[in-house]
Each structure stands twice: as C-alpha cells, then as structure tokens.
Design a protein around this motif. Structure first.
Motif, PDB file in Angstrom:
ATOM      1  N   TYR A  12     -14.742   4.111 -16.603  1.00  0.00           N
ATOM      2  CA  TYR A  12     -14.637   3.375 -15.339  1.00  0.00           C
ATOM      3  C   TYR A  12     -13.329   3.708 -14.627  1.00  0.00           C
ATOM      4  O   TYR A  12     -13.311   3.948 -13.415  1.00  0.00           O
ATOM      5  CB  TYR A  12     -14.731   1.870 -15.600  1.00  0.00           C
ATOM      6  CG  TYR A  12     -14.322   1.042 -14.406  1.00  0.00           C
ATOM      7  CD1 TYR A  12     -15.124   0.973 -13.276  1.00  0.00           C
ATOM      8  CD2 TYR A  12     -13.109   0.353 -14.395  1.00  0.00           C
ATOM      9  CE1 TYR A  12     -14.742   0.232 -12.167  1.00  0.00           C
ATOM     10  CE2 TYR A  12     -12.724  -0.387 -13.296  1.00  0.00           C
ATOM     11  CZ  TYR A  12     -13.537  -0.444 -12.187  1.00  0.00           C
ATOM     12  OH  TYR A  12     -13.157  -1.168 -11.091  1.00  0.00           O
ATOM     13  N   LEU A  15     -13.538   7.091 -13.046  1.00  0.00           N
ATOM     14  CA  LEU A  15     -14.372   7.043 -11.841  1.00  0.00           C
ATOM     15  C   LEU A  15     -13.615   6.439 -10.673  1.00  0.00           C
ATOM     16  O   LEU A  15     -13.660   6.959  -9.552  1.00  0.00           O
ATOM     17  CB  LEU A  15     -15.650   6.248 -12.124  1.00  0.00           C
ATOM     18  CG  LEU A  15     -16.633   6.102 -10.965  1.00  0.00           C
ATOM     19  CD1 LEU A  15     -17.215   7.457 -10.594  1.00  0.00           C
ATOM     20  CD2 LEU A  15     -17.735   5.128 -11.338  1.00  0.00           C
ATOM     21  N   SER A  19     -12.571   8.541  -7.307  1.00  0.00           N
ATOM     22  CA  SER A  19     -13.067   8.132  -5.992  1.00  0.00           C
ATOM     23  C   SER A  19     -11.925   7.730  -5.061  1.00  0.00           C
ATOM     24  O   SER A  19     -11.938   8.055  -3.873  1.00  0.00           O
ATOM     25  CB  SER A  19     -14.091   7.013  -6.117  1.00  0.00           C
ATOM     26  OG  SER A  19     -13.538   5.904  -6.768  1.00  0.00           O
ATOM     27  N   ILE A  47     -17.645  -0.202 -10.257  1.00  0.00           N
ATOM     28  CA  ILE A  47     -18.596   0.896 -10.419  1.00  0.00           C
ATOM     29  C   ILE A  47     -19.406   1.156  -9.155  1.00  0.00           C
ATOM     30  O   ILE A  47     -19.425   2.276  -8.648  1.00  0.00           O
ATOM     31  CB  ILE A  47     -19.526   0.689 -11.638  1.00  0.00           C
ATOM     32  CG1 ILE A  47     -18.697   0.594 -12.913  1.00  0.00           C
ATOM     33  CG2 ILE A  47     -20.552   1.807 -11.741  1.00  0.00           C
ATOM     34  CD1 ILE A  47     -19.484   0.212 -14.135  1.00  0.00           C
ATOM     35  N   ILE A  48     -20.032   0.154  -8.602  1.00  0.00           N
ATOM     36  CA  ILE A  48     -20.877   0.342  -7.423  1.00  0.00           C
ATOM     37  C   ILE A  48     -20.058   0.827  -6.233  1.00  0.00           C
ATOM     38  O   ILE A  48     -20.510   1.671  -5.460  1.00  0.00           O
ATOM     39  CB  ILE A  48     -21.627  -0.971  -7.088  1.00  0.00           C
ATOM     40  CG1 ILE A  48     -22.571  -1.311  -8.234  1.00  0.00           C
ATOM     41  CG2 ILE A  48     -22.386  -0.849  -5.785  1.00  0.00           C
ATOM     42  CD1 ILE A  48     -23.204  -2.664  -8.134  1.00  0.00           C
ATOM     43  N   VAL A  51     -19.358   4.558  -6.706  1.00  0.00           N
ATOM     44  CA  VAL A  51     -20.590   5.329  -6.511  1.00  0.00           C
ATOM     45  C   VAL A  51     -20.967   5.347  -5.030  1.00  0.00           C
ATOM     46  O   VAL A  51     -21.377   6.385  -4.493  1.00  0.00           O
ATOM     47  CB  VAL A  51     -21.730   4.749  -7.388  1.00  0.00           C
ATOM     48  CG1 VAL A  51     -23.061   5.382  -7.049  1.00  0.00           C
ATOM     49  CG2 VAL A  51     -21.408   4.945  -8.862  1.00  0.00           C
ATOM     50  N   CYS A  52     -20.817   4.209  -4.357  1.00  0.00           N
ATOM     51  CA  CYS A  52     -21.116   4.151  -2.917  1.00  0.00           C
ATOM     52  C   CYS A  52     -20.220   5.095  -2.120  1.00  0.00           C
ATOM     53  O   CYS A  52     -20.662   5.680  -1.131  1.00  0.00           O
ATOM     54  CB  CYS A  52     -20.970   2.727  -2.396  1.00  0.00           C
ATOM     55  SG  CYS A  52     -22.335   1.666  -2.850  1.00  0.00           S
ATOM     56  N   TRP A  53     -18.957   5.250  -2.539  1.00  0.00           N
ATOM     57  CA  TRP A  53     -18.073   6.188  -1.842  1.00  0.00           C
ATOM     58  C   TRP A  53     -18.647   7.595  -1.891  1.00  0.00           C
ATOM     59  O   TRP A  53     -18.727   8.282  -0.879  1.00  0.00           O
ATOM     60  CB  TRP A  53     -16.661   6.177  -2.433  1.00  0.00           C
ATOM     61  CG  TRP A  53     -15.916   7.414  -2.066  1.00  0.00           C
ATOM     62  CD1 TRP A  53     -15.594   8.455  -2.864  1.00  0.00           C
ATOM     63  CD2 TRP A  53     -15.432   7.759  -0.757  1.00  0.00           C
ATOM     64  NE1 TRP A  53     -14.947   9.420  -2.151  1.00  0.00           N
ATOM     65  CE2 TRP A  53     -14.834   9.030  -0.857  1.00  0.00           C
ATOM     66  CE3 TRP A  53     -15.459   7.134   0.486  1.00  0.00           C
ATOM     67  CZ2 TRP A  53     -14.265   9.672   0.226  1.00  0.00           C
ATOM     68  CZ3 TRP A  53     -14.886   7.774   1.565  1.00  0.00           C
ATOM     69  CH2 TRP A  53     -14.297   9.029   1.438  1.00  0.00           C
ATOM     70  N   PHE A  54     -19.055   8.041  -3.079  1.00  0.00           N
ATOM     71  CA  PHE A  54     -19.562   9.399  -3.209  1.00  0.00           C
ATOM     72  C   PHE A  54     -20.905   9.586  -2.512  1.00  0.00           C
ATOM     73  O   PHE A  54     -21.205  10.664  -2.008  1.00  0.00           O
ATOM     74  CB  PHE A  54     -19.677   9.796  -4.689  1.00  0.00           C
ATOM     75  CG  PHE A  54     -18.341  10.030  -5.327  1.00  0.00           C
ATOM     76  CD1 PHE A  54     -17.533  11.081  -4.922  1.00  0.00           C
ATOM     77  CD2 PHE A  54     -17.877   9.203  -6.325  1.00  0.00           C
ATOM     78  CE1 PHE A  54     -16.296  11.307  -5.496  1.00  0.00           C
ATOM     79  CE2 PHE A  54     -16.649   9.420  -6.918  1.00  0.00           C
ATOM     80  CZ  PHE A  54     -15.848  10.476  -6.499  1.00  0.00           C
ATOM     81  N   VAL A  55     -21.719   8.529  -2.434  1.00  0.00           N
ATOM     82  CA  VAL A  55     -23.036   8.642  -1.819  1.00  0.00           C
ATOM     83  C   VAL A  55     -22.979   8.441  -0.305  1.00  0.00           C
ATOM     84  O   VAL A  55     -23.563   9.219   0.462  1.00  0.00           O
ATOM     85  CB  VAL A  55     -24.024   7.633  -2.456  1.00  0.00           C
ATOM     86  CG1 VAL A  55     -25.359   7.640  -1.735  1.00  0.00           C
ATOM     87  CG2 VAL A  55     -24.207   7.941  -3.933  1.00  0.00           C
TER      88      VAL A  55
END
Length: 105
Positions: A12, A15, A19, A47-48, A51-55
C-alpha cells in the motif's frame, strides 16, 4: 499473520508513493481535478484513491501524437544511430574504404 500485514502495508505504501510522485511530479496537467485535489484523494481514500489516479487522473497522450503528450514543435530529440541516415551512410563509406585498403595490401 504479522508478515502478511507488513507486506500488505508496504505494498500500500509503495502504491501511495508511486501515485503521489506521479501526480505531483508530472509536467502535464492532470485530468478531472487539480494536483492538490488528486493528492488529497490519494492520501484520504486508501487504495482506491491511488488506483483512481492511474485510471482517471493521469494525463494520457492523444491518439495519433506518436505516444507523446507534448505538442510537436518541430524540435526532435536525439536519433538512434541505426535510425540516422547520415550515420549509416558514413558507416557504409568507412566500411567500403576499409575493405578497399585491405584488398590493396
């Protein structure tokens, strides 16, 4: 059990660091929100948010721009030797001259 928790925490942390550094260190403006908003989302939503940053947040190059998000202003970066026609022409000439010199001996 402790090892699994430590590994999960380190994953975590990796990640989040990846990010955040990508968000705050990029040259292009992020999509959807400002850099500060994205940093807050990454830090406050475990976590979310990362992940939202990369997506959703990371700037993606437009299709047809050659893979670069930067506009093409006519300046080109360095060319690899095997893509440079002048280098290849000069190399071919040197090899032919070398062969001629060997044959003359």
């Amino acid at each position: 059990m402790i090892r699994v928790l430590i590994f999960t925490f380190l994953a975590y942390l990796a990640l989040v660091i990846a990010s955040l550094s990508d968000c705050l260190g990029g040259e292009e403006e992020p999509r959807k929100f400002t850099r500060g908003s994205w940093a807050a989302i990454i830090l406050l939503i475990p976590i979310i948010g990362a992940v939202c940053w990369f997506v959703f947040g990371k700037h993606r190059p437009e299709p047809g721009t050659g893979g670069s998000a930067r506009p093409n202003n006519g300046s080109h970066g360095p060319i690899a030797p095997d893509d440079n026609p002048d280098f290849l022409r000069d190399l071919d000439k040197r090899l032919r001259d070398n062969d001629r010199n060997k044959n003359d001996e």
